[in-house]
Design an enzyme around this catalytic site. Structure first.
Site, PDB file in Angstrom:
ATOM      1  CD  GLU A 193      54.233  40.452  84.962  1.00 43.46           C
ATOM      2  OE1 GLU A 193      53.339  41.088  84.385  1.00 43.46           O
ATOM      3  OE2 GLU A 193      55.195  39.925  84.362  1.00 43.46           O
TER       4      GLU A 193
ATOM      5  CG  ASN B 162      57.482  35.197  88.266  1.00 41.85           C
ATOM      6  OD1 ASN B 162      58.667  35.122  88.591  1.00 41.85           O
ATOM      7  ND2 ASN B 162      57.098  35.375  87.012  1.00 41.85           N
TER       8      ASN B 162
ATOM      9  CG  HIS C 220      62.330  40.607  82.018  1.00 42.40           C
ATOM     10  ND1 HIS C 220      62.600  39.696  81.019  1.00 42.40           N
ATOM     11  CD2 HIS C 220      61.210  40.164  82.632  1.00 42.40           C
ATOM     12  CE1 HIS C 220      61.673  38.743  81.031  1.00 42.40           C
ATOM     13  NE2 HIS C 220      60.820  38.991  82.003  1.00 42.40           N
TER      14      HIS C 220
ATOM     15  CD  GLU D 191      59.041  36.065  83.438  1.00 44.04           C
ATOM     16  OE1 GLU D 191      59.045  37.079  82.702  1.00 44.04           O
ATOM     17  OE2 GLU D 191      58.019  35.682  84.039  1.00 44.04           O
TER      18      GLU D 191
ATOM     19  CG  ASP E  76      65.185  39.122  79.071  1.00 49.71           C
ATOM     20  OD1 ASP E  76      65.122  39.949  80.007  1.00 49.71           O
ATOM     21  OD2 ASP E  76      64.217  38.896  78.310  1.00 49.71           O
TER      22      ASP E  76
HETATM   23  O1  G3I Z   1      50.442  33.552  68.728  1.00 50.48           O
HETATM   24  C1  G3I Z   1      50.009  34.822  68.222  1.00 50.48           C
HETATM   25  C2  G3I Z   1      50.019  34.816  66.714  1.00 50.48           C
HETATM   26  O2  G3I Z   1      49.076  33.876  66.253  1.00 50.48           O
HETATM   27  C3  G3I Z   1      49.679  36.223  66.242  1.00 50.48           C
HETATM   28  O3  G3I Z   1      49.785  36.255  64.854  1.00 50.48           O
HETATM   29  C4  G3I Z   1      50.617  37.230  66.828  1.00 50.48           C
HETATM   30  C5  G3I Z   1      50.262  38.644  66.420  1.00 50.48           C
HETATM   31  O4  G3I Z   1      50.494  39.582  67.416  1.00 50.48           O
HETATM   32  O5  G3I Z   1      50.545  37.157  68.236  1.00 50.48           O
HETATM   33  C6  G3I Z   1      50.929  35.895  68.741  1.00 50.48           C
HETATM   34  O6  G3I Z   1      50.821  35.909  70.138  1.00 50.48           O
HETATM   35  C7  G3I Z   1      51.846  36.626  70.837  1.00 50.48           C
HETATM   36  C8  G3I Z   1      52.494  35.659  71.836  1.00 50.48           C
HETATM   37  O7  G3I Z   1      53.435  36.366  72.627  1.00 50.48           O
HETATM   38  C9  G3I Z   1      53.201  34.499  71.156  1.00 50.48           C
HETATM   39  O8  G3I Z   1      54.239  34.985  70.393  1.00 50.48           O
HETATM   40  C10 G3I Z   1      51.212  37.785  71.549  1.00 50.48           C
HETATM   41  O9  G3I Z   1      50.737  38.718  70.622  1.00 50.48           O
HETATM   42  C11 G3I Z   1      52.208  38.430  72.444  1.00 50.48           C
HETATM   43  O10 G3I Z   1      51.554  39.400  73.246  1.00 50.48           O
HETATM   44  C12 G3I Z   1      52.836  37.398  73.371  1.00 50.48           C
HETATM   45  O11 G3I Z   1      53.831  38.041  74.123  1.00 50.48           O
HETATM   46  C13 G3I Z   1      54.218  37.350  75.278  1.00 50.48           C
HETATM   47  C14 G3I Z   1      54.046  38.262  76.477  1.00 50.48           C
HETATM   48  O12 G3I Z   1      54.508  37.597  77.642  1.00 50.48           O
HETATM   49  C15 G3I Z   1      52.617  38.640  76.699  1.00 50.48           C
HETATM   50  O13 G3I Z   1      52.479  39.391  77.843  1.00 50.48           O
HETATM   51  C16 G3I Z   1      55.668  36.961  75.134  1.00 50.48           C
HETATM   52  O14 G3I Z   1      55.792  35.973  74.104  1.00 50.48           O
HETATM   53  C17 G3I Z   1      56.199  36.379  76.442  1.00 50.48           C
HETATM   54  O15 G3I Z   1      57.593  36.241  76.372  1.00 50.48           O
HETATM   55  C18 G3I Z   1      55.889  37.346  77.571  1.00 50.48           C
HETATM   56  O16 G3I Z   1      56.327  36.761  78.769  1.00 50.48           O
HETATM   57  C19 G3I Z   1      56.143  37.584  79.918  1.00 50.48           C
HETATM   58  C20 G3I Z   1      55.944  36.650  81.087  1.00 50.48           C
HETATM   59  O17 G3I Z   1      54.851  35.782  80.838  1.00 50.48           O
HETATM   60  C21 G3I Z   1      55.693  37.432  82.374  1.00 50.48           C
HETATM   61  N1  G3I Z   1      56.757  38.396  82.603  1.00 50.48           N
HETATM   62  C22 G3I Z   1      57.034  39.262  81.495  1.00 50.48           C
HETATM   63  C23 G3I Z   1      57.351  38.478  80.238  1.00 50.48           C
HETATM   64  C24 G3I Z   1      57.776  39.385  79.131  1.00 50.48           C
HETATM   65  O18 G3I Z   1      56.725  40.231  78.759  1.00 50.48           O
END
Ligand code: G3I
Length: 478
Positions: A171, A213, A249, A278, A280
């Protein structure tokens, strides 16, 4: 070096060592290297992974380590998918929480699970403006550049041999019409930060494919044009890049573009693999099912589209669960989108007619594929055969791909001659039998790729140290 195959249509990787936005084989395999192995199976056509494997592709999913204790989740994961991407566990904040202290426990859980189930692993993501640890967010300039390069080197080295493809940079381009780079602390270290990251990744793991990516690059637009120009420039200057990931996405505001396939194809035409990384699609019912089928059909129509990854298993596992964008409902039941995806995999175009790559040591790049004969241009090579050579070279080494095209009489077998530059030594080769490793080297077909119909193309490859060969290989058909 001829190839061995896996079972159950799954890829094996073993070797020494946003938002809104192959295959027909026999026995079990252990590949030396982060290789892809596909095979036919009793269940071919009945699971996403097996059906994709029959078309020479993988079908993967993002996996969260904390769900590996969920039996429904794991049951679907093991049954349906032959490729895995860590959803968050390989990101910078997860793997280097404090500078110089690396933490791989959660990522290792995913990698170990995948390996023990014969699934390949995509690495995601080495350098990204988001999900940086706090200490890196606060850095700039040379210190940040060096920290980023050390991170890339350390993580890619740690997983050397276990990752088929890395999202090296994620990105890095801005949304909107300008086609500019995204502003970020990494970008502010200098415009060459992306190529620096790719070179570091290649040096750390020469066997992994290296991908750029991004999202909102799925159709032709200013952003994808800018990425295209970068890839074109990298190829021209020998910056190591092997693949481009299209996150895909989709939702009502960001639907599957009408030129999706054409856009992926133009990137493939630059000499890189393309991967849907990715996927969906928000929605439900027939509309959602048709959209998933379109995406699968587009990938299968592109020889260099090597696989599809969906961003999660059940709707409830999704980063945007409210949009129900995945193939299984919250209870793990197959949705209409699952059925349309499986049907598209089973009926899609451009099947690959010979097994893909299986480097025997330290494998490098693309699963070579055999493409059907061109329909609009006459087959080159007369009654014999012809060959072309392309290289992915870096300082001190290279990977060469040879494309063999049958002449108008087709072939029962073929022999290719390549002259290596002085000091160049081949260290391994795949999809071919090789004679010699320095000077004049001869390559001949293996059992499954010698018989080509008129105009049909097959590819094999080799990896070496020193300078890459150039010129046109000789080709003799039998
Ligand atoms: O693990 C913590 C947890 O301990 C805490 O209580 C909670 C509270 O907010 O947060 C948890 O972490 C989260 C993590 O996902 C695991 O669930 C983060 O806040 C959250 O920001 C994070 O989001 C991820 C996101 O990337 C961050 O940018 C998504 O799971 C993940 O699917 C997403 O994936 C990205 C790709 O890497 C790149 N392309 C876009 C895609 C979708 O955004």
């Amino acid at each position: 070096m001829s190839d061995k195959k896996d079972r159950r249509g799954r890829q094996v990787g073993l070797r020494s060592g946003p938002r809104l936005a192959l295959v027909l084989g026999t026995a079990a395999t252990l590949a030396v290297g982060a290789t892809m192995v596909f095979a036919p199976t009793a269940s071919a056509g009945t699971t996403l992974g097996a059906s994709a494997a029959e078309k020479g592709r993988y079908f993967g999913t993002a996996v969260a380590a904390n769900k590996l204790s969920d039996s429904t989740y794991v049951g679907i994961l093991n049954r349906e998918f032959n490729s895995v991407t860590a959803e968050n566990e390989m990101k910078w904040d997860a793997t280097e929480p404090s500078q110089g202290n690396f933490s791989y426990a959660n990522a290792d859980r995913i990698v170990n699970h995948a390996r023990s189930n014969g699934q390949q692993v995509r690495g995601h993501a080495l350098a990204w403006h988001s999900q940086q640890p706090g200490w890196a967010q606060n850095m700039s300039g040379t210190a940040l550049r060096n920290a980023m390069l050390n991170h890339v080197t350390q993580v890619a080295t740690y997983y050397r041999g276990k990752i088929v493809a890395w999202d090296v940079v994620n990105e890095a381009f801005a949304d909107g019409g300008g086609g500019n780079r995204r502003d970020s602390n990494l970008q502010r270290t200098g415009n060459d930060w992306i190529e620096a990251a790719f070179r570091a990744a290649r040096a750390a793991d020469p066997g992994a494919k290296l991908c750029y990516n991004d999202y909102n690059t799925d159709g032709q637009n200013a952003k994808s044009n800018a990425v295209y120009a970068m890839v074109q420039d990298f190829k021209a200057r020998g910056v190591p890049i092997d693949c481009v990931g299209f996150q895909s996405h989709f939702n009502a505001q960001s639907p599957v573009p009408s030129d999706y396939q054409a856009n992926l194809q133009r990137f493939a035409n630059l000499g890189v693999d393309v991967q849907i990384t990715e996927l969906d699609i928000e929605g439900s019912g027939t509309t959602q099912a048709n959209n998933f089928a379109r995406v699968v059909q587009a990938c299968l129509a592109i020889t260099r589209c090597t696989g599809i990854t969906v961003w999660g298993i059940r709707d409830t596992d999704s980063w945007r669960a409210s949009g129900t964008p995945l193939l299984f409902d919250g209870s793990g039941n197959k949705k209409a989108a699952y059925t349309s995806t499986l049907n598209a995999l089973n009926s899609g175009g451009n099947p690959i007619t010979t097994p893909p790559t299986q480097p025997t040591t330290n494998p490098p790049t693309t699963p070579p594929t055999t493409t059907p004969p061109p329909t609009t241009t006459p087959p080159p090579g007369g009654a014999g055969c012809s060959a072309t050579l392309s290289n992915n070279a870096w300082n001190g080494g290279y990977v060469t791909t040879i494309r063999v095209t049958a002449g108008s009489s087709g072939t029962n077998g073929w022999t290719i001659g390549v002259t290596l530059p002085s000091g160049s030594t081949i260290t391994n080769a795949w999809n071919t039998n090789r004679s010699g490793n320095t000077g004049s080297v001869q390559f001949s077909n293996v059992a499954y790729n010698g018989r080509l119909t008129a105009g049909q193309v097959t590819e094999f490859g080799f990896q070496g140290t020193g300078n890459a060969p150039s010129g046109t290989p000789t080709c003799a058909a039998s």
